[in-house]
Motif scaffolding. Structure first.
Motif, mmCIF file in Angstrom:
data_model
loop_
_atom_site.group_PDB
_atom_site.id
_atom_site.type_symbol
_atom_site.label_atom_id
_atom_site.label_comp_id
_atom_site.label_asym_id
_atom_site.label_seq_id
_atom_site.Cartn_x
_atom_site.Cartn_y
_atom_site.Cartn_z
ATOM 1 N N ALA A 116 27.568 26.494 51.590
ATOM 2 C CA ALA A 116 27.936 26.187 52.960
ATOM 3 C C ALA A 116 27.996 24.641 53.337
ATOM 4 O O ALA A 116 27.133 24.090 53.023
ATOM 5 N N ILE A 117 29.158 24.560 53.770
ATOM 6 C CA ILE A 117 29.504 23.089 54.048
ATOM 7 C C ILE A 117 29.101 22.841 55.358
ATOM 8 O O ILE A 117 29.717 23.705 56.315
ATOM 9 N N LYS A 118 28.129 21.800 55.812
ATOM 10 C CA LYS A 118 27.936 21.713 57.380
ATOM 11 C C LYS A 118 28.747 20.662 57.895
ATOM 12 O O LYS A 118 28.891 20.682 59.208
ATOM 13 N N ILE A 119 29.184 19.676 57.379
ATOM 14 C CA ILE A 119 30.196 18.666 57.853
ATOM 15 C C ILE A 119 31.304 18.656 56.909
ATOM 16 O O ILE A 119 31.140 18.247 55.719
ATOM 17 N N ASP A 120 32.573 19.034 57.259
ATOM 18 C CA ASP A 120 33.693 19.210 56.309
ATOM 19 C C ASP A 120 34.087 17.679 55.767
ATOM 20 O O ASP A 120 33.770 16.566 56.546
ATOM 21 N N ILE A 121 34.674 17.638 54.838
ATOM 22 C CA ILE A 121 34.849 16.435 54.207
ATOM 23 C C ILE A 121 35.958 15.513 55.123
ATOM 24 O O ILE A 121 36.983 16.134 55.832
ATOM 25 N N ARG A 122 35.921 14.311 55.141
ATOM 26 C CA ARG A 122 36.533 13.560 56.128
ATOM 27 C C ARG A 122 36.461 12.240 55.756
ATOM 28 O O ARG A 122 35.398 11.582 54.888
ATOM 29 N N ASP A 123 37.369 11.322 56.189
ATOM 30 C CA ASP A 123 37.397 9.626 56.005
ATOM 31 C C ASP A 123 36.730 9.042 57.303
ATOM 32 O O ASP A 123 37.070 9.506 58.379
ATOM 33 N N GLU A 124 35.935 7.902 57.019
ATOM 34 C CA GLU A 124 35.395 7.280 58.311
ATOM 35 C C GLU A 124 36.197 6.066 58.195
ATOM 36 O O GLU A 124 36.681 5.414 57.262
ATOM 37 N N PRO A 125 36.050 5.517 59.499
ATOM 38 C CA PRO A 125 36.913 4.336 59.571
ATOM 39 C C PRO A 125 36.227 3.064 58.974
ATOM 40 O O PRO A 125 37.110 2.128 58.375
ATOM 41 N N TRP A 126 35.117 3.077 58.621
ATOM 42 C CA TRP A 126 34.530 2.051 57.568
ATOM 43 C C TRP A 126 34.767 2.167 56.219
ATOM 44 O O TRP A 126 34.382 1.358 55.454
ATOM 45 N N GLY A 127 35.296 3.134 55.767
ATOM 46 C CA GLY A 127 35.896 3.317 54.412
ATOM 47 C C GLY A 127 35.183 4.551 53.597
ATOM 48 O O GLY A 127 35.580 4.830 52.860
ATOM 49 N N ASP A 128 34.130 5.196 54.021
ATOM 50 C CA ASP A 128 33.580 6.089 53.342
ATOM 51 C C ASP A 128 34.428 7.449 53.557
ATOM 52 O O ASP A 128 35.012 7.799 54.381
ATOM 53 N N ARG A 129 34.157 8.420 52.511
ATOM 54 C CA ARG A 129 34.795 9.709 52.404
ATOM 55 C C ARG A 129 33.680 10.618 52.100
ATOM 56 O O ARG A 129 33.017 10.373 50.881
ATOM 57 N N HIS A 130 33.217 11.479 52.740
ATOM 58 C CA HIS A 130 32.127 12.216 52.618
ATOM 59 C C HIS A 130 32.243 13.537 53.179
ATOM 60 O O HIS A 130 33.008 14.006 53.772
ATOM 61 N N PHE A 131 31.171 14.394 52.773
ATOM 62 C CA PHE A 131 30.830 15.591 53.489
ATOM 63 C C PHE A 131 29.417 15.945 53.375
ATOM 64 O O PHE A 131 28.602 15.126 52.848
ATOM 65 N N ALA A 132 28.770 17.235 54.298
ATOM 66 C CA ALA A 132 27.461 17.287 54.188
ATOM 67 C C ALA A 132 27.215 18.806 53.884
ATOM 68 O O ALA A 132 27.737 19.578 54.263
ATOM 69 N N ILE A 133 26.172 18.957 52.989
ATOM 70 C CA ILE A 133 25.485 20.320 52.999
ATOM 71 C C ILE A 133 24.156 20.516 53.480
ATOM 72 O O ILE A 133 23.766 19.133 53.768
ATOM 73 N N GLN A 134 23.373 21.363 53.208
ATOM 74 C CA GLN A 134 21.861 21.372 53.442
ATOM 75 C C GLN A 134 21.002 22.117 52.679
ATOM 76 O O GLN A 134 21.276 23.041 52.098
ATOM 77 N N ASP A 135 19.789 21.627 52.311
ATOM 78 C CA ASP A 135 19.031 22.287 51.412
ATOM 79 C C ASP A 135 18.289 23.210 51.932
ATOM 80 O O ASP A 135 18.148 23.336 53.088
ATOM 81 N N PRO A 136 17.387 24.140 51.186
ATOM 82 C CA PRO A 136 16.555 25.074 51.862
ATOM 83 C C PRO A 136 15.470 24.622 52.836
ATOM 84 O O PRO A 136 14.858 25.307 53.401
ATOM 85 N N ASN A 137 15.130 23.448 52.781
ATOM 86 C CA ASN A 137 14.214 22.942 53.587
ATOM 87 C C ASN A 137 14.749 22.305 55.029
ATOM 88 O O ASN A 137 13.834 21.685 55.816
ATOM 89 N N GLY A 138 15.899 22.442 55.058
ATOM 90 C CA GLY A 138 16.485 21.920 56.382
ATOM 91 C C GLY A 138 17.048 20.387 56.131
ATOM 92 O O GLY A 138 17.488 19.708 56.928
ATOM 93 N N LEU A 139 16.924 19.761 54.794
ATOM 94 C CA LEU A 139 17.514 18.347 54.940
ATOM 95 C C LEU A 139 18.958 18.401 54.645
ATOM 96 O O LEU A 139 19.647 19.133 53.940
ATOM 97 N N GLY A 140 19.626 17.529 55.643
ATOM 98 C CA GLY A 140 21.029 16.957 55.450
ATOM 99 C C GLY A 140 21.373 16.411 54.023
ATOM 100 O O GLY A 140 20.501 15.548 53.672
ATOM 101 N N ILE A 141 22.406 16.825 53.458
ATOM 102 C CA ILE A 141 22.752 16.085 52.300
ATOM 103 C C ILE A 141 24.080 15.697 52.241
ATOM 104 O O ILE A 141 25.176 16.401 52.445
ATOM 105 N N ASP A 142 24.082 14.361 52.310
ATOM 106 C CA ASP A 142 25.611 13.810 52.707
ATOM 107 C C ASP A 142 26.019 13.176 51.412
ATOM 108 O O ASP A 142 25.469 12.519 50.637
ATOM 109 N N ILE A 143 27.180 13.746 50.827
ATOM 110 C CA ILE A 143 27.870 13.646 49.510
ATOM 111 C C ILE A 143 29.068 12.614 49.926
ATOM 112 O O ILE A 143 29.869 12.935 50.555
#
Length: 149
Positions: A116-143
């Motif tokens: 499950a992708i919680k935040i779809d892949i995207r580019d940020e104005p400051w240069g990062d390209r990332h997306f986010a998933i979530q672990d079984p404990n509720g931790l958001g994981i930004d990749i």
């Protein structure tokens, strides 16, 4: 939440004291107090390729694929632990960032495996390209792949 804050403050104090008495390398191991040891092990090893450094019936220590960082999981209310380390994490207010070389490849692999992708892949104005998933404990994981801008 109050205990988590106290834990963070204690950790920073201990690290500051350590750095004053023993200059040199310091290693951080983030720990999550959770009853979901099996779920956490499965998620981190199968989804993200982490390895098991150590485990017993109440503690799990995992490492990133390159062994450059670790995360641990501890059962709540365990008799071996002091009160500060007994209360379970409530799943809010903490996130992890995993920096990778090719974020698009990781995104496609995880998506193809049904993660499950919680935040779809995207580019940020400051240069990062990332997306986010979530672990079984509720931790958001930004990749993320950082860009030199």
């Amino acid at each position: 939440m109050k205990r988590l804050l106290l834990s963070v403050i204690f950790t920073f104090f201990a690290c500051s004291l350590y750095s004053q008495t023993k200059p040199g390398k310091m290693k951080l191991n983030a720990g999550i107090i959770t009853a979901k040891l099996a779920e956490s092990k499965k998620f981190y090893t199968e989804t993200l390729g982490f390895g098991v450094t150590f485990e017993n019936d109440f503690y799990l220590l995992l490492h990133t694929p390159d062994k450059g960082a670790e995360i641990s999981f501890l059962l709540p209310e365990h008799a071996s632990q002091q009160p500060l380390f007994k209360t379970a994490f409530d799943g809010k207010g903490v996130y992890l960032t995993l920096e990778v070389a090719k974020v698009d490849e990781i995104y496609q692999q995880l998506k193809a495996r049904g993660v499950a992708i919680k935040i779809d892949i995207r580019d940020e104005p400051w240069g990062d390209r990332h997306f986010a998933i979530q672990d079984p404990n509720g931790l958001g994981i930004d990749i993320v792949t950082y860009s030199a801008r």
